[in-house]
Design an enzyme around this catalytic site. Sequence first.
Site, PDB file in Angstrom:
ATOM      1  N   GLY A  38     -10.033   3.280   4.102  1.00  0.00           N
ATOM      2  CA  GLY A  38     -10.786   2.884   5.288  1.00  0.00           C
ATOM      3  C   GLY A  38     -10.087   3.238   6.580  1.00  0.00           C
ATOM      4  O   GLY A  38      -9.236   4.129   6.633  1.00  0.00           O
ATOM      5  N   ASP A  64       2.972  -2.565  -2.507  1.00  0.00           N
ATOM      6  CA  ASP A  64       2.901  -1.333  -1.715  1.00  0.00           C
ATOM      7  C   ASP A  64       3.731  -1.452  -0.439  1.00  0.00           C
ATOM      8  O   ASP A  64       3.257  -1.128   0.647  1.00  0.00           O
ATOM      9  CB  ASP A  64       1.445  -1.003  -1.377  1.00  0.00           C
ATOM     10  CG  ASP A  64       1.273   0.451  -0.925  1.00  0.00           C
ATOM     11  OD1 ASP A  64       2.166   1.266  -1.213  1.00  0.00           O
ATOM     12  OD2 ASP A  64       0.256   0.757  -0.286  1.00  0.00           O
TER      13      ASP A  64
END
Length: 1022
Positions: free
Chosen positions: A716, A839
């Site tokens: 996104g 992450d």
Amino acid sequence: MLRTYLSMCLVLFLLFTINSCFDPRGTVLALGNDTDHFALVRFKESIYKDPFEVLSTWNSSSHFCNWLGVTCSLRHERVTQLNLTGYHLHGFISPFVGNLSFMRILFLGGNNFYGKVPHELGRLFRLEGLYFTNNTLEGEFPISNCSKLRALNLAGNHFSGQIPMEIGSFQKLQVLQISINNISGHIPASIGNLSSLVLFTVAYNNLEGNIPQEIGHLKNMKTMYFGNNKLSGMLPSSLFNLSSLTDITVTANQFYGSLPSNMFLTLPNLRAIGIGENKFSGPIPSSIVNASRIQRFDIVKNQFRGQVPSLGKLHDLSTLNLGSNNLGSNSPNDLEFLKSLVNSSQLDRLYVDNNNFGGYFPNSIGNLTSQLTQLAFGSNHISGKIPAGLGNLKNLIVLGLDGNLLNGIIPATFGKFQKMQILGLSGNKLSGEIPDFIGNLSQLSQLDLSRNKLTGNIPSTIGNCKKLQYLDISQNNLSGTIPSQVVGIFSLSILLNLSHNFLSGPLPTEVGILQNINKLDLSENDLSGVVPATIGQCLSLEYLYLQGNFLNGTIPSSLAVLKGLQVLDLSRNNLSGSIPKTLQNISVLAHFNVSFNMLEGEVPTGGVFQNASEVSLTSNGKLCGGIPALKLPPCSSNARKNKNQDNILLIVVITCAVVFLLLSCVVAICRMKKTHKNAFDNPSTSDKFPMVSYQNLHHATNGFSDGNLLGTGSLGFVYRGHLDSEERLVAIKVFNLEKKGAHKSFIAECNALQNIRHRNLVKIFTCCSSVDYNGHEFKALVFEYMSNGSLEEWLHRKLESAEVPRMLNLEKRLEIIIDVASALYYLHYECEQPIIHCDLKPSNVLLDDDMVAHVSDFGIARILSTLDGNIHKQTSTTGINGTIGYAPPEYGISSQVSTKGDVYSYGILLLEMLTGKRPTEEMFKDGHNLHNYVKTALSSNVMEIVDATLLSEENDYLVKKGDEEKSLLEMVAHLHADTEKCLFSLFKIGLACSVESPLERINMMEVMRELNITRNGFTAKV
């Protein structure tokens, strides 16, 4: 006929010559321009990474003389200077640089050039300045035929070999800097031929042997740095005849002998002398009384003896370090020299600790300059009262008076120390009460009042010292109860020691607030009551001493949660009950002492209980079992029978409870199905946040315009916006639901963020789960806006409106490192259910207005389930988690994620912050990686792998002013042992986090402990 033929040949030659001065587009070229142009193009081709895009101007749209970093002569338009300092270019130095025959200055410092220096540079016979500072160049010491060289700077590389004898042929050389390399061998005598030499630095290498007498031939010499080598012998006598010398440093070698008494007369221009950490002896040269230009005099850790001469003429003195010598004679006049320092208005640091100084403090000590920040008198024989005048030194940050014979009370004037961070008064004969004003010293990080004769209660005002990390008031005559405010100082991380006093009453339950404490010692007091179960919340605890009190009740089973606990001493109390069997599960527990209590029951046989020499159970008459070496009686069969009966009863009770819970769950599920029959999908996620409409977000971002676009990701976009409901800028993360995994990422991030709050996690304000104006599904999250962008931008990019890269100095990088660690510690240990980020990388670390770091992007986070008090690893359904280079190796071969995976990512991020190198760089292939790169380099020299821009002030000066000589001088001057120790410690933490095997990695609890120790040691010295 012949004349006509010759005329025609001349005309043709002239036509050819004129034509050759034009390029095909008709642009006039000076002779030789094509050679320079071609050489620059080939130089650019040798660069495979240009993070700041400085070479983007090197194209055919402009003349090469207008290219960034290129300077040409006005007359011939030939390249005379190439300056690409500090742009982090990656590549090798092209041999075609040797074709720039008019080159005079070559600046390539502050980049990532690797390999050997091409020998073709020897063709640059006009070269005057060669600067290769702070790269990763290697090979033998490069020498060329550039006889006109005036400045040669090779500092901060990997050059090896010896300084060649041929260096003496560079007659015009004024600056020679080869510090921070791997140069070995001896300093050649031919160095004495460089009669023009002004600056000579060889610090931080592996040089050995003597400094040659020929050094005395360098009559223009001003600055010499020989520190941190293996040099030995006596300083050459010729050195003391260099009247132009202003700065000499030979710190951390093996020099010996005494200094000439007249050295400050023969060296009248000397401003700085650093000879610490050697074996010098004899008295301080008497000529120092006339050294009016001296600014820094550092002789720490030697064998100097005798009295300190008067220093009254040293008006410019800023640092005086006499620590760790044999100065003074334990006589009343030892400190008379302090009176002469009243005239030193620039004095900033004064160290006289670890000597033989005796006598009283002169009253005039309070008249020293208020500019003083550090004052150390510890480990001497100073007696009498502490002068009240010391309180006039209101800018003191460090005051060490420990290990003396001082008596009387702590002066009330100490309440003026509003900047004080470290206050050491231990090991004296101080009496009276601990003054309440201690609580007003809000900057205190370390307070040591131990081994005195202090009386009265511990003032609760100490609890106001919210930055306190180390508190030791042991071995006094203190009484009363322990204030809950003191054991509730959350910042305490290194030590809380109240032992060997007369403290009474219970141990406050607020002790559980000490979540970061490493060592807790409350032994040898009169404490009573039970050991509070909240002590199990002290997750960083390694050493717990409660022996010698009147504690009763049982040993709390919550101690088993302390997985880092190494020593547990509960001896000489009134404890009863059994030893919790779960204590054997603490794998690092190495010493266990519960002797002289009233314990009973079976002794565990695992863990520390397998080592009889580290377990003390004396005078607990009802203990039984354990390993044979403990020589305890076997547990009776009746006890086992009763235990079996108890177990049967327990099973019946648990079975009934489980049946009841199952029935309750069935009823609850039926009700939930009825209530949520038509509910929107996943109500447990986004419904936890206040909702915002698509219309509001569309308006806040001006229709999601490109002007408000902050960045793009795999799933996104992130926009800057201003919501009416929030009186501030926000960051809006819009998910591209056409991308696989975007919907799942939205849910995962909602689940992860719905119940967590921490200063180092990005704050979520609201979310949107709706449809856009085209009727398509729309999902977005609204976060706090971080004005300083991501850590990635600060490490590897430049400001949009600036010509130089962003800089982060060591202190700021350390704070960011700790911020990120605090966030992970919270996620792993302090959430209701542990969360794995999965992450962690620089682009997911955001920086706010105050440069505080916030971990973001929980799109692939995993929440660990907990059953029966045990954490169960979760399996990913999306394949490899995280980003290549930062994801741990086990994620590539297994779908199982764990907190140790986050630890690996954190370790790589830490190493990247210190080296400036991404884990995915071209150099890390064929089995090479960032971890091994650091591990290999760390064994030789920590400074060789440090990011060139880490020392921001020096590099900023370097880039803006181009004054390489002064920048390196300042840099080397600041690379003292404390900075190197801090970097070494941080590298070790990064390596311990990023080992290949997850079983060998440390956890975030251990990381926080090590970081707090490192920060305390570094900030105390800065």
